[in-house]
Design an enzyme around this catalytic site. Structure first.
Site, PDB file in Angstrom:
ATOM      1  N   ASP B  97       0.868  -1.186   0.000  1.00 21.04           N
ATOM      2  CA  ASP B  97       0.000   0.000   0.000  1.00 21.04           C
ATOM      3  C   ASP B  97       0.899   1.228   0.000  1.00 21.04           C
ATOM      4  OD1 ASP B  97      -2.055   1.987   0.520  1.00 21.04           O
ATOM      5  OD2 ASP B  97      -3.304   0.312   1.187  1.00 21.04           O
ATOM      6  N   TRP B 133      -6.084  32.724 -13.742  1.00 18.20           N
ATOM      7  CA  TRP B 133      -5.528  31.678 -12.871  1.00 18.20           C
ATOM      8  C   TRP B 133      -4.161  32.083 -12.344  1.00 18.20           C
ATOM      9  CZ3 TRP B 133      -1.382  28.125 -12.846  1.00 18.20           C
ATOM     10  CH2 TRP B 133      -0.523  28.191 -13.947  1.00 18.20           C
ATOM     11  N   SER B 162      -1.802  18.670  -1.801  1.00 24.52           N
ATOM     12  CA  SER B 162      -0.718  18.270  -2.705  1.00 24.52           C
ATOM     13  C   SER B 162       0.541  17.913  -1.932  1.00 24.52           C
ATOM     14  CB  SER B 162      -0.354  19.404  -3.658  1.00 24.52           C
ATOM     15  OG  SER B 162      -1.349  19.577  -4.588  1.00 24.52           O
ATOM     16  N   GLU B 247       5.314  24.263 -11.640  1.00 26.89           N
ATOM     17  CA  GLU B 247       3.972  23.701 -11.699  1.00 26.89           C
ATOM     18  C   GLU B 247       3.667  23.109 -13.076  1.00 26.89           C
ATOM     19  OE1 GLU B 247       1.544  23.066  -9.681  1.00 26.89           O
ATOM     20  OE2 GLU B 247      -0.069  22.718 -11.139  1.00 26.89           O
ATOM     21  N   TYR B 249       5.664  21.757 -15.024  1.00 25.49           N
ATOM     22  CA  TYR B 249       6.354  20.472 -15.126  1.00 25.49           C
ATOM     23  C   TYR B 249       5.779  19.444 -14.183  1.00 25.49           C
ATOM     24  CZ  TYR B 249       9.080  22.223 -18.749  1.00 25.49           C
ATOM     25  OH  TYR B 249       9.410  22.724 -19.963  1.00 25.49           O
ATOM     26  N   SER B 260       5.855   6.716 -21.198  1.00 25.84           N
ATOM     27  CA  SER B 260       7.032   5.838 -21.198  1.00 25.84           C
ATOM     28  C   SER B 260       6.682   4.422 -20.765  1.00 25.84           C
ATOM     29  CB  SER B 260       8.117   6.383 -20.271  1.00 25.84           C
ATOM     30  OG  SER B 260       8.406   7.710 -20.591  1.00 25.84           O
ATOM     31  N   HIS B 294      10.588  33.801 -17.682  1.00 27.39           N
ATOM     32  CA  HIS B 294      10.228  33.841 -19.103  1.00 27.39           C
ATOM     33  C   HIS B 294       8.736  34.123 -19.271  1.00 27.39           C
ATOM     34  CE1 HIS B 294       9.728  29.183 -19.050  1.00 27.39           C
ATOM     35  NE2 HIS B 294       8.599  29.751 -18.725  1.00 27.39           N
ATOM     36  N   HIS B 295       7.999  34.082 -18.181  1.00 30.54           N
ATOM     37  CA  HIS B 295       6.593  34.489 -18.247  1.00 30.54           C
ATOM     38  C   HIS B 295       6.451  36.005 -18.098  1.00 30.54           C
ATOM     39  CE1 HIS B 295       4.996  30.384 -18.093  1.00 30.54           C
ATOM     40  NE2 HIS B 295       6.054  30.137 -17.360  1.00 30.54           N
ATOM     41  N   THR B 320      14.193  17.854 -23.146  1.00 34.83           N
ATOM     42  CA  THR B 320      12.883  17.528 -23.701  1.00 34.83           C
ATOM     43  C   THR B 320      13.048  16.786 -25.016  1.00 34.83           C
ATOM     44  OG1 THR B 320      12.150  19.598 -22.729  1.00 34.83           O
ATOM     45  CG2 THR B 320      10.613  18.487 -24.176  1.00 34.83           C
ATOM     46  N   ARG B 442      -5.228  37.253 -25.142  1.00 36.43           N
ATOM     47  CA  ARG B 442      -5.977  36.249 -24.393  1.00 36.43           C
ATOM     48  C   ARG B 442      -6.866  36.938 -23.366  1.00 36.43           C
ATOM     49  NH1 ARG B 442      -1.384  33.734 -20.348  1.00 36.43           N
ATOM     50  NH2 ARG B 442      -3.125  32.433 -19.715  1.00 36.43           N
TER      51      ARG B 442
HETATM   52  C1  HEM Z   1      10.182  22.985 -24.433  1.00 36.03           C
HETATM   53  C2  HEM Z   1       9.485  23.227 -23.403  1.00 36.03           C
HETATM   54  C3  HEM Z   1       8.792  24.547 -23.105  1.00 36.03           C
HETATM   55  C4  HEM Z   1       9.219  25.818 -23.277  1.00 36.03           C
HETATM   56  C5  HEM Z   1      10.537  26.268 -23.846  1.00 36.03           C
HETATM   57  C6  HEM Z   1       8.164  26.679 -22.814  1.00 36.03           C
HETATM   58  C7  HEM Z   1       8.202  28.060 -22.824  1.00 36.03           C
HETATM   59  C8  HEM Z   1       7.182  28.872 -22.414  1.00 36.03           C
HETATM   60  C9  HEM Z   1       7.241  30.288 -22.365  1.00 36.03           C
HETATM   61  C10 HEM Z   1       8.436  31.139 -22.755  1.00 36.03           C
HETATM   62  C11 HEM Z   1       6.041  30.742 -21.914  1.00 36.03           C
HETATM   63  C12 HEM Z   1       5.639  32.189 -21.661  1.00 36.03           C
HETATM   64  C13 HEM Z   1       4.913  32.731 -22.807  1.00 36.03           C
HETATM   65  C14 HEM Z   1       4.292  34.050 -22.506  1.00 36.03           C
HETATM   66  O1  HEM Z   1       3.500  34.157 -21.560  1.00 36.03           O
HETATM   67  O2  HEM Z   1       4.578  34.984 -23.260  1.00 36.03           O
HETATM   68  C15 HEM Z   1       5.230  29.609 -21.681  1.00 36.03           C
HETATM   69  C16 HEM Z   1       3.939  29.667 -21.222  1.00 36.03           C
HETATM   70  C17 HEM Z   1       3.275  28.581 -20.708  1.00 36.03           C
HETATM   71  N1  HEM Z   1       3.700  27.278 -20.776  1.00 36.03           N
HETATM   72 FE1  HEM Z   1       5.379  26.614 -21.672  1.00 36.03          FE
HETATM   73  N2  HEM Z   1       7.134  25.941 -22.384  1.00 36.03           N
HETATM   74  C18 HEM Z   1       7.494  24.621 -22.527  1.00 36.03           C
HETATM   75  C19 HEM Z   1       6.754  23.532 -22.163  1.00 36.03           C
HETATM   76  C20 HEM Z   1       5.618  23.612 -21.397  1.00 36.03           C
HETATM   77  C21 HEM Z   1       4.996  22.494 -20.746  1.00 36.03           C
HETATM   78  C22 HEM Z   1       5.505  21.080 -20.772  1.00 36.03           C
HETATM   79  C23 HEM Z   1       3.917  22.982 -20.107  1.00 36.03           C
HETATM   80  C24 HEM Z   1       2.875  22.296 -19.252  1.00 36.03           C
HETATM   81  C25 HEM Z   1       2.481  21.116 -19.295  1.00 36.03           C
HETATM   82  C26 HEM Z   1       3.840  24.384 -20.366  1.00 36.03           C
HETATM   83  C27 HEM Z   1       2.850  25.192 -19.894  1.00 36.03           C
HETATM   84  C28 HEM Z   1       2.804  26.531 -20.069  1.00 36.03           C
HETATM   85  C29 HEM Z   1       1.759  27.363 -19.552  1.00 36.03           C
HETATM   86  C30 HEM Z   1       0.577  26.916 -18.695  1.00 36.03           C
HETATM   87  C31 HEM Z   1       2.038  28.656 -19.969  1.00 36.03           C
HETATM   88  C32 HEM Z   1       1.180  29.879 -19.782  1.00 36.03           C
HETATM   89  C33 HEM Z   1       1.026  30.328 -18.420  1.00 36.03           C
HETATM   90  C34 HEM Z   1       0.083  31.513 -18.371  1.00 36.03           C
HETATM   91  O3  HEM Z   1       0.543  32.622 -18.633  1.00 36.03           O
HETATM   92  O4  HEM Z   1      -1.088  31.321 -18.067  1.00 36.03           O
HETATM   93  N3  HEM Z   1       4.884  24.745 -21.169  1.00 36.03           N
HETATM   94  N4  HEM Z   1       5.943  28.471 -21.990  1.00 36.03           N
HETATM   95 CU   LIG Z   2       7.167  28.500 -17.871  1.00 38.24          CU
END
Ligand code: HEM
Ligand SMILES: [Cu+2]
Lengths: 380, 518
Positions: B97, B133, B162, B247, B249, B260, B294-295, B320, B442
């Site tokens: 368990d 969010w 969590s 988060e 990730y 996998s 980067h956000h 990746t 958005r």
């Molecule tokens: C190669 C991999 C990745 C790179 C280089 C990447 C890069 C980025 C970058 C630079 C942004 C910001 C964009 C902006 O707001 O102007 C972003 C936003 C976002 N990414 Fe990724 N990302 C990757 C993979 C992922 C993965 C695996 C997830 C989730 C499962 C993810 C979820 C998100 C989410 C939720 C946002 C938006 C958040 C928000 O502003 O509400 N990303 N990503």
């Molecule tokens: Cu990010």
């Protein structure tokens, strides 16, 4: 709308026509699939690196996923293959770590130069302060004494479907920002209440307007025209309703416009002393209310229960004028009710206060003159 | 000693300490939240079907976007993977368990309360959370409705849940592996989950800190995020994204784990590059802590910071990429069959790669100036979160459901659902790239006429995609109730691992005596 939906649906059945031909209105913009190249060094740098990235990704994607599709067709059990049993190979594993890393290093070079351009804000010819308000922009030509609000001009009726939508639906403002060609214009961007973000795609300028912080962006173009942008940081319920419109004019035209603006400001200053009639103020007040107040307190003055108080029958609207003016000038700390002292002129404040005291069945009946507002401001 | 579940419905589910029952609870809860969040999305897409405000008011629209994001991320995706972890980790490592069964019960039962509180704000005076969010201050503090206090409370509860869940997973994996199950023999799903659990333990407290500071600003007169009092709204974003990037990730790593497991099974070939998969997962987790800003490329950071965050983000592409190459090479020279779980996993690889590409584009700060806060970003993260996490979650359910309940799902219906979901997903989100590039921000409740067509396409796709989920629900219920009984422990011809050595359906207690792993 149904017709449009049908055209679209038919278009979908013929994908190429959806992408190439225009079956419905506003063709060129509607069909836009890609980032605009824009009219400035910065926007073009952004576009170029965007295209580089698209091509790199396309090539990698075609190779990698192409290989995957090959595997999916060639190595299926139904073809009678038996599975191999290998699960490691140091050489390929090192290669597919190192090669992407090298590609990244190569990409970092144009990415860096493009970013340096974005940040090149030194030595401007003109400085303009841009302030985000819920839900409008204020532009101030620093050192020129010219300052104005730029608000959505589309009517509520168009938005709520009570009137047909115009061609420039949500892309039109009361007064656009005007800048000259071939001058380096620097924007000093800040927010008044919450965070907004000032974006003009064709300039490649997007900067957050954060309260308490000034950030700089710049632009310079040789192409006159009207450029439309948006607010891109969620700033409350009016987020979608505060577009950015910039007019780029030839220098001489710009100078003439600026001179006109200065003159307007002077004339306006002189109207403060004028005595307005009850009805003049009602008319003016209704306009101001519609633009600046109705977003929260609603057109009918009834507010939204629990969020924005009603003005109809409110003790403040029915009480002494002083108190009513004070709220507009000072705002209410810790709430969405901001100070309007900077956003509205004395005339506008007087008119809107007057309107609120005498509309929707409120019937105070007194007249609030611009001079009262000025006196109040000076007494503070 | 062996005994079955309590016969009383209430005591079985309310007081359960059995990892399988709690796993089931998590999965059903997450599916309920998925439908709720999906309903919010349908409201959004219906309103955006054409320009103008037709169905709802802008203030309700922002509540819908906010609630959609919160419910999907915290209510649907995260609990789904915790549910899978509960079911599968003990069975995969040969443990009887979870290590802390009572805490397991608690960490689940907090969730329904947290989400009831959160959702109930929609019916309160002032309405639900309306700040996205990502709840940037001061929109979420000074300018928020009073119900924000419920939101803060809800977030605290989810965080506690969590953290407890993660501690449990870490404790289980560290202490309860069967003899011979060394770390480098653990199935990849277990590996990705341990790493995820460490991420969760590290960043949930940061989120709790952020909402606590909000609480103080709102109710106790502090000014962490209020410029007028000497605070800094940008501080909020740093704190939030220090949580928020890991988060994303947290959401995707367990999905990597699932895929996998599935790809080797239906390739009838061992996973290629097992150890590089483990190292890649660990490096992604590490990198996820150092890329958060980067956000915030448009917030006006100094250029040095901007460059650093750009380079660091670009780096994520390396591990990746390694993962994607490994999956494809696993299929290479295999003997492939395409049952529903495999279809979803392959779609995962394709669409996640696509989302990774747009991620790479977003990492280029100068270009992100144009992309940021437009539909391009919305498209990006739905490619990685829906086609990533949700597809892999669906694959996992199809893959393990026969083991769980000893009945086979309807393969044809599964495939039909897959194709609808796959096509509808792309109809919904592919055009959102175009919308974003063409300039649509958005979180817009209304838009200019030039965006009409793609919005219509996207909405139609969204309704279809929603429909596919109902088919999924039906297929699952039908399987549990009336599916064809099976009793082969193996279930899938090519499946490897301890979970396939126990009888089918998996008995209430498994591995009461630990197996020995060679
Ligand atoms: C190669 C991999 C990745 C790179 C280089 C990447 C890069 C980025 C970058 C630079 C942004 C910001 C964009 C902006 O707001 O102007 C972003 C936003 C976002 N990414 Fe990724 N990302 C990757 C993979 C992922 C993965 C695996 C997830 C989730 C499962 C993810 C979820 C998100 C989410 C939720 C946002 C938006 C958040 C928000 O502003 O509400 N990303 N990503
Ligand atoms: Cu990010």
């Amino acid at each position: 709308m149904m017709k449009r939906a049908k055209a679209l649906f038919l278009g979908l059945l013929r994908p190429s026509s959806l992408l190439l031909a225009g079956s419905v209105s506003a063709e060129s913009v509607t069909r836009q699939l890609n980032m605009p190249r824009g009219v400035t060094e910065v926007s073009q740098a952004a576009y170029d690196i965007h295209m580089i990235m698209i091509w790199i990704c396309t090539v990698i994607g075609v190779l990698v996923l192409g290989f995957m599709f090959y595997v999916m067709f060639a190595h299926r059990k139904s073809k009678g293959v038996t599975a191999a049993n290998f699960h490691e190979n140091l050489v390929v594993e090192v290669l597919w770590t190192v090669i992407p890393a090298l590609i990244l290093i190569v990409m970092a070079v144009p990415a860096t130069t493009a970013l340096l351009k974005v940040y090149d804000t030194e030595n401007p010819d003109i400085d303009i302060k841009v302030t985000g308000y819920q839900w409008k922009w204020q532009y101030e030509y620093i050192g020129e004494g010219v300052k104005f609000m730029s608000e959505l001009r589309t009517s509520q009726d168009e938005i709520y479907g009570r009137a047909p939508k115009g061609e420039h639906y949500l892309r039109e403002v009361t007064q656009p920002l005007v800048i000259p060609t071939n001058k380096k214009v620097r924007f000093l961007i800040t927010g008044n209440d919450v965070i907004h973000s000032w974006w003009v795609p064709d300039f490649g300028v997007k900067r957050d307007a954060v309260p308490g912080l000034f950030t700089a962006a710049w632009t310079k173009t040789d192409q006159p025209g009207t450029y439309v942008g948006e607010c891109t940081e969620l700033c409350g319920l009016g987020h979608a309703f505060m577009p950015v419109v910039v007019e780029v004019k030839e220098e001489a035209e710009y100078e003439a416009w600026l001179a006109g603006k200065k003159e307007e400001a002077a004339i306006y200053a002189s109207t403060i002393g004028k005595q307005w009639t009850f009805d003049e103020l009602m008319v003016k007040g209704e306009q101001v209310y519609g633009r600046s107040c109705a977003g929260c307190h609603q057109v009918n003055g009834e507010g939204i229960t629990g969020v924005f108080p009603a003005l109809k029958d409110s003790p403040i609207a029915l009480g002494p004028a002083e108190g009513h003016i004070a709220i507009l000038i000072d705002g209410v700390a810790g709430s969405a009710m901001q100070s309007f002292a900077e956003q509205l002129s004395e005339v506008e404040i007087a008119a809107v206060v007057h309107y609120e005291r005498n509309a929707w069945g409120n019937d105070v009946g007194d007249i609030v003159q611009p001079i009262n507002v000025l006196n109040f401001k000076q007494s503070q | 000693m062996a005994h079955g579940p309590s016969q009383n419905f209430f005591s079985r589910w309310l007081f359960s300490t059995n990892h399988k029952d709690i796993g089931t609870l998590y999965l059903w809860f997450s599916f309920a939240m998925f439908l709720l969040g999906g309903f919010f999305a349908m409201v959004i897409r219906a309103e955006l079907f054409q320009p103008g405000m037709q169905l709802i008011k802008p203030e309700f629209f922002v509540q819908m976007t906010t609630m959609h994001g919160l419910v999907m991320v915290f209510g649907a995706i995260m609990p789904a993977f915790v549910g899978l972890a509960n079911w599968m980790i003990p069975m995969m490592i040969g443990a009887p368990d979870m290590a802390l069964p009572r805490m397991n019960n608690l960490s689940f039962w907090i969730l329904p309360f947290a989400f009831t509180i959160l959702t109930s704000t929609l019916f309160m005076e002032g309405g639900g959370p309306n700040f996205g969010w990502t709840f940037y201050a001061p929109l979420s503090t000074t300018y928020a409705p009073d119900t924000v206090n419920y939101f803060i409370f809800g977030v605290h509860m989810m965080g506690a849940s969590s953290i407890m869940g993660s501690i449990n997973i870490i404790a289980t994996v560290m202490n309860m592996r069967a003899p011979g199950m060394t770390y480098m023999k653990m199935p990849l799903f277990v590996w990705t989950w341990v790493i995820t659990a460490f991420l969760l333990v590290a960043v949930m407290p940061v989120l709790a800190g952020a909402v606590t500071m909000m609480l103080m600003d709102i109710n106790f007169g502090t000014s962490f995020f209020d410029a007028a009092g000497g605070g800094d709204p940008v501080l909020f974003q740093h704190v939030f994204w220090f949580f928020g990037h890991p988060e994303v990730y947290i959401i995707i790593l367990p999905a990597f784990g699932v895929v996998s497991q599935i790809i080797p099974t239906f390739s009838r070939k061992p996973l290629f590059g097992y150890s590089s998969m483990v190292y890649a997962t660990a490096s992604i987790a590490f990198l996820s802590f150092i890329v958060w800003a980067h956000h915030m490329f448009t917030v006006g950071m100094p250029i040095a910071g901007e460059l650093y965050f750009m380079y660091a983000t670009m780096l994520i592409a390396v591990p990746t990429g390694v993962k994607v190459f490994n999956w494809i090479t696993t299929m290479y020279k295999g003997a492939l069959t395409f049952e529903t779980p495999m279809l979803f996993s392959i779609a995962f690889v394709i669409l996640f790669t696509f989302g990774g590409f747009t991620g790479m584009m977003l990492s280029i700060a100068a270009a992100d100036t144009q992309y940021h806060d437009t539909y391009f970003v919305v498209a990006h993260f739905h490619y990685v979160m829906v086609a990533g996490a949700v597809f892999s979650g669906t694959a996992a359910v199809y893959y393990w459901l026969p083991k769980w309940c000893g009945r086979m799902y309807d393969e044809t219906m599964g495939k039909v659902q897959f194709w609808i979901a796959f096509i509808a997903f792309n109809i919904t989100f592919m055009p959102q790239h175009f919308l974003g590039l063409a300039g649509m921000p958005r979180r817009y409740s209304d838009y200019g006429l030039q965006f009409t067509d793609w919005n219509m396409v996207s909405s139609i796709g969204a309704f279809l995609y929603g429909g596919a989920q109902l088919l999924f629900l039906y297929n699952v219920i039908r399987t549990i109730g009336w599916g064809k009984p099976i009793d082969d422990p193996q279930v899938w011809e090519g499946a490897e691992g301890l979970e396939w050595t126990v009888p089918t359906p998996a008995p209430f207690h498994t591995f009461s005596t630990p197996p020995v792993v060679k």
